[in-house]
Design an enzyme around this catalytic site. Sequence first.
Site, PDB file in Angstrom:
ATOM      1  N   HIS A 197       0.831  -1.200   0.000  1.00  0.00           N
ATOM      2  CA  HIS A 197       0.000   0.000   0.000  1.00  0.00           C
ATOM      3  C   HIS A 197       0.872   1.259   0.000  1.00  0.00           C
ATOM      4  CE1 HIS A 197      -3.563  -2.403   0.727  1.00  0.00           C
ATOM      5  NE2 HIS A 197      -4.297  -1.313   0.641  1.00  0.00           N
TER       6      HIS A 197
ATOM      7  N   LYS B 244      -9.788  -7.903   8.178  1.00  0.00           N
ATOM      8  CA  LYS B 244     -10.494  -8.097   9.448  1.00  0.00           C
ATOM      9  C   LYS B 244     -10.334  -6.825  10.256  1.00  0.00           C
ATOM     10  CE  LYS B 244      -6.506  -9.949  11.891  1.00  0.00           C
ATOM     11  NZ  LYS B 244      -6.008  -9.323  13.115  1.00  0.00           N
TER      12      LYS B 244
END
Lengths: 280, 185
Positions: free
Chosen positions: B37, B102
């Site tokens: 990222h 999550k």
Amino acid sequence: MTLRQLSVRHIETAVQELIKESAYKLPADYLAAMRAAEEREASKTGRIMLTTLLDNADYAEVEQIPTCQDTGMAILMLEIGQDVHLVDGNLTDAINAGVRAGYADLRKSVVGDPLERTNTADNAPAIIHTDIVPGNKVTLTLAMKGFGAELMSRMQMFPANGGVEAVKAFVIETIELAGPNACPPVIVGVGLGSSFDGVGLLAKKALMRPLGQPSPKPHLAQLEQELLNSINDLGIGPQGFGGTVTALAVHIESFATHIAALPVAVNLNCSAPRRATVVL
Amino acid sequence: MTITIQLPLTLESIKPLQAGDVFLLTGRLLTARDAAHKRLIAELESGQKPPIDLKDETLYYVGPAPAKLGQPLGPAGPTTSGRMDPFTPQLLKLGVRGLIGKGYRSDRVKQALIEHNAVYFAAVGGAAALLARQITSAEVVAYADLGTEAIRRLEVEDFPVIVVNDCHGGDAYADGRKQFEIIHE
């Protein structure tokens, strides 16, 4: 007590073996607690999450693959008998050699520098804690600590008169902030007392205690139960989708502290609490 | 019987998804976690074209374990999504349609999911061995030097997920907790 020589090569091998056995197999006391949680969880989704995690543990053991892709950073706690003479090389190097060998087929999750962040590519170095104790044995405890839960752990230096209310509020706030991130149901290790450096280690040691063993100190055993009830009343539930089992246990370890302070640390363990101990 | 959703997702396929629904995903997705990222956004900000087209892609936040001989990938469960929050709105703007991880998302991400019609799923954290069984192929497509953090193209079959945040503002974590929280006055 007679002086005993122990080769660090034995420690290296023991570290490697502990890693191998912990990566593929979760502790029996943890699995028993999860099966009990599966029975009492009130949420249907929550029960599905617990069943999935138990099935995952079975499957990983049969297939001899890691239960979780994050096989963590190796944390080694050594209790070294004062009548042991370690020979055949440097203890730290031996432990790290054991870590490299143990993690050969596992994920490499360690960066050499917290700011430069280049992966060390062998999962070394380990985090090593040593205590000198009476006797002529070496007790080696390994935690393969996943950092999803580690990242949600917190510590705070409260003033002396914060009392048990400050402790309770801080523990509950930590669990609320962690929510689904720490892969609940979590195991909560609480350190109380000592100093800034010491309280974190107390919390880590609390996580190493097998489930189903309350603190031997009655007032702490009572606080453990009280905190567990309050945490489970939060309703976060397995994997955070709501439910009655948010934590499996709260373990508290304490030590003397200064008249000015009440240090508190909360270290969380996730749904893959890999730990193992061997006595050499 | 759990419904199977085909990947890549489309605007039409995600619109009906509701927070709390369980689905199986079948098709292709991309893996990306912290380091990927950071690099992806740095490249975008310096005006470079991303190494892969992100339109309608699903990003899975995972750093897989090494594969055993003869298997496409080792255990591969979700990592904590919140660490990707600072980068996510920019990627949604580029057309990313689905996210799998999550844990909590920031308000900014939840808003961006509504704005760009995208969905955030959770996979079961800690169930990495079982999840890997649903991955049929894996290939590094960018940033190979990042090791486990490289961007991989995965093919998955019946990969189980729960909708956490849908494109209408629904939030399965908030709903679930509300149902079971016991408040002491």
